[in-house]
Design a protein around this motif. Structure first.
Motif, PDB file in Angstrom:
ATOM      1  N   ALA A   2      57.091  12.924 -29.092  1.00 36.35           N
ATOM      2  CA  ALA A   2      56.605  13.788 -28.010  1.00 36.35           C
ATOM      3  C   ALA A   2      57.725  14.602 -27.370  1.00 36.35           C
ATOM      4  CB  ALA A   2      55.932  12.920 -26.939  1.00 36.35           C
ATOM      5  N   THR A   3      57.313  15.676 -26.709  1.00 34.83           N
ATOM      6  CA  THR A   3      58.242  16.406 -25.847  1.00 34.83           C
ATOM      7  C   THR A   3      57.927  16.019 -24.398  1.00 34.83           C
ATOM      8  OG1 THR A   3      56.724  18.289 -25.740  1.00 34.83           O
ATOM      9  CG2 THR A   3      58.435  18.356 -27.430  1.00 34.83           C
ATOM     10  N   ILE A   4      58.990  15.619 -23.704  1.00 31.43           N
ATOM     11  CA  ILE A   4      58.838  15.040 -22.366  1.00 31.43           C
ATOM     12  C   ILE A   4      59.657  15.837 -21.362  1.00 31.43           C
ATOM     13  CG2 ILE A   4      59.110  12.938 -20.991  1.00 31.43           C
ATOM     14  CD1 ILE A   4      57.521  12.193 -23.427  1.00 31.43           C
ATOM     15  N   THR A   5      59.070  16.110 -20.226  1.00 30.28           N
ATOM     16  CA  THR A   5      59.839  16.638 -19.100  1.00 30.28           C
ATOM     17  C   THR A   5      59.767  15.635 -17.961  1.00 30.28           C
ATOM     18  OG1 THR A   5      59.490  18.947 -19.667  1.00 30.28           O
ATOM     19  CG2 THR A   5      59.989  18.467 -17.355  1.00 30.28           C
ATOM     20  N   ILE A   6      60.925  15.292 -17.438  1.00 31.45           N
ATOM     21  CA  ILE A   6      60.981  14.347 -16.328  1.00 31.45           C
ATOM     22  C   ILE A   6      61.485  15.061 -15.082  1.00 31.45           C
ATOM     23  CG2 ILE A   6      62.036  12.215 -15.462  1.00 31.45           C
ATOM     24  CD1 ILE A   6      62.167  11.210 -18.331  1.00 31.45           C
ATOM     25  N   SER A  26      61.964  14.139 -27.414  1.00 38.45           N
ATOM     26  CA  SER A  26      62.937  15.010 -26.737  1.00 38.45           C
ATOM     27  C   SER A  26      62.663  14.935 -25.249  1.00 38.45           C
ATOM     28  CB  SER A  26      62.812  16.446 -27.241  1.00 38.45           C
ATOM     29  OG  SER A  26      61.623  17.020 -26.783  1.00 38.45           O
ATOM     30  N   VAL A  27      63.721  14.769 -24.477  1.00 43.64           N
ATOM     31  CA  VAL A  27      63.573  14.526 -23.039  1.00 43.64           C
ATOM     32  C   VAL A  27      64.352  15.571 -22.245  1.00 43.64           C
ATOM     33  CG1 VAL A  27      63.927  12.879 -21.162  1.00 43.64           C
ATOM     34  CG2 VAL A  27      63.298  12.043 -23.445  1.00 43.64           C
ATOM     35  N   ASP A  43      55.190  18.435 -23.185  1.00 41.80           N
ATOM     36  CA  ASP A  43      53.732  18.288 -23.131  1.00 41.80           C
ATOM     37  C   ASP A  43      53.347  17.137 -22.204  1.00 41.80           C
ATOM     38  OD1 ASP A  43      53.318  20.331 -25.023  1.00 41.80           O
ATOM     39  OD2 ASP A  43      53.731  18.905 -26.653  1.00 41.80           O
ATOM     40  N   ILE A  44      54.275  16.183 -22.057  1.00 41.44           N
ATOM     41  CA  ILE A  44      54.092  15.071 -21.123  1.00 41.44           C
ATOM     42  C   ILE A  44      55.110  15.250 -20.003  1.00 41.44           C
ATOM     43  CG2 ILE A  44      54.219  12.568 -20.806  1.00 41.44           C
ATOM     44  CD1 ILE A  44      53.543  12.217 -23.778  1.00 41.44           C
ATOM     45  N   ALA A 146      54.692   7.156 -27.421  1.00 45.28           N
ATOM     46  CA  ALA A 146      56.070   7.536 -27.104  1.00 45.28           C
ATOM     47  C   ALA A 146      56.843   6.371 -26.488  1.00 45.28           C
ATOM     48  CB  ALA A 146      56.063   8.743 -26.159  1.00 45.28           C
ATOM     49  N   VAL A 147      56.183   5.584 -25.653  1.00 48.76           N
ATOM     50  CA  VAL A 147      56.849   4.449 -25.000  1.00 48.76           C
ATOM     51  C   VAL A 147      57.090   3.326 -26.004  1.00 48.76           C
ATOM     52  CG1 VAL A 147      56.557   2.641 -23.251  1.00 48.76           C
ATOM     53  CG2 VAL A 147      55.931   5.013 -22.716  1.00 48.76           C
ATOM     54  N   GLU A 148      56.063   3.027 -26.810  1.00 47.47           N
ATOM     55  CA  GLU A 148      56.200   1.921 -27.764  1.00 47.47           C
ATOM     56  C   GLU A 148      57.266   2.220 -28.813  1.00 47.47           C
ATOM     57  OE1 GLU A 148      52.086   1.401 -28.875  1.00 47.47           O
ATOM     58  OE2 GLU A 148      51.832  -0.231 -27.415  1.00 47.47           O
ATOM     59  N   ALA A 149      57.422   3.496 -29.168  1.00 41.88           N
ATOM     60  CA  ALA A 149      58.490   3.866 -30.111  1.00 41.88           C
ATOM     61  C   ALA A 149      59.864   3.538 -29.542  1.00 41.88           C
ATOM     62  CB  ALA A 149      58.387   5.355 -30.453  1.00 41.88           C
ATOM     63  N   GLY A 150      59.951   3.481 -28.220  1.00 38.49           N
ATOM     64  CA  GLY A 150      61.209   3.140 -27.558  1.00 38.49           C
ATOM     65  C   GLY A 150      61.407   1.660 -27.312  1.00 38.49           C
TER      66      GLY A 150
END
Lengths: 192, 192
Positions: A2-6, A26-27, A43-44, A146-150
């Motif tokens: 996933a593509t993540i924006t925090i 990608s974060v 996207d998240i 995305a979380v479980e992949a981590g």
């Protein structure tokens, strides 16, 4: 992945971003200073800021957040008393945010796990489990993958209505840690 | 150790009574048929009945319960929907019971632990922890001592106001078990 924006650069932002980056996403991090203007790549979108800071992001960025998965991680405590939440009784911060962002897919997640238990993926000897609530099954599945992949487990806690219970759970856990009855590396774990 | 009276003869009544008897307390059980009339021997009275059955016990026995420690273990679910609690938003079954029994010392306890985790004293590899909320410190200490003597850990979850959070926690746990996302021998554990 996933593509993540925090939004946010604090302990929780870094712990969540660390898990997601570990999983290959990608974060992008957006600091408070850039929160009104920076392009949102993900996207998240994880709003990893204190609850009082959420409103200004929503006010400035609601159009940019339309269509996106928006993750609320807040524990909306009344910090003057540490004895209640500031959201209406029976409701939740997540429900309030969903009402203000009707074109976004709001999820509640990460409010029941301390930063340290995300960073290590362990609560004591248990694998850390992130509880996720939301009304959009695809959005929940995307965040969970995305979380479980981590290396952190995920449990589907139900509809966004369950954000009320997750916020009560997170609040209780915070009061126990603040009273030094549990440690900030411990807390509530999930046994399947 | 303590003298305990348990209203109820179901799974939770037996699991709680087992822990307390293991710890050396004397345990009296009162069945539904005897609930209006039986002498109450215990200084600590556990209402181990479903929430809808509590009111008739209170109505019949409020004088006998005056001065006693009354332990509310209920998860007051709306079983027709499994999607909310039947108590007012922001309140709790325990607060409702305290209001109806002003001369008793009401505690919330045992609603966050499934019967099996009390019987084995384990949630997975963790020692089972009973969360107790209440406004009377001596009452909490008396219950905690009786439970801990039986090999189950206790954590003080704060004032009776925290019963709201404990009931949200118990409700969430029940929804996860009913959806088979956790087992009835698992659930939420406490890591110190």
């Amino acid at each position: 992945m996933a593509t993540i924006t925090i939004f946010g650069t604090g302990n929780m932002a870094n712990a969540i971003g660390g898990v997601l980056a570990e999983g290959g996403s990608s974060v992008q991090y957006i600091s408070e200073a850039e929160s009104g203007t920076a392009a949102i790549d993900g996207d998240i979108v994880v709003l990893a800021v204190p609850y009082p800071a959420v409103d200004s992001i929503i006010a400035a960025r609601s159009e940019a957040l339309a269509g996106k998965i928006v993750v609320d991680i807040t524990n909306p405590l009344d910090f003057s008393t540490f004895d209640s939440l500031v959201v209406p009784a029976g409701s939740s911060a997540a429900a309030e945010i969903q009402a203000k962002l009707p074109s976004s897919k709001v999820l509640k997640a990460f409010n029941t796990t301390f930063a340290a238990t995300l960073a290590t993926a362990k609560v004591g000897d248990l694998q850390t489990t992130v509880q996720v609530a939301g009304d959009d099954a695809d959005a929940k599945a995307a965040l969970a993958a995305a979380v479980e992949a981590g290396g952190v487990s995920v449990i589907d806690a139900g509809s966004l209505k369950r954000a009320h219970e997750l916020e009560a759970f997170g609040f209780l856990q915070l009061t126990l840690a603040a009273a030094e009855k549990i440690s900030w590396t411990g807390g509530f774990g999930v046994v399947r």
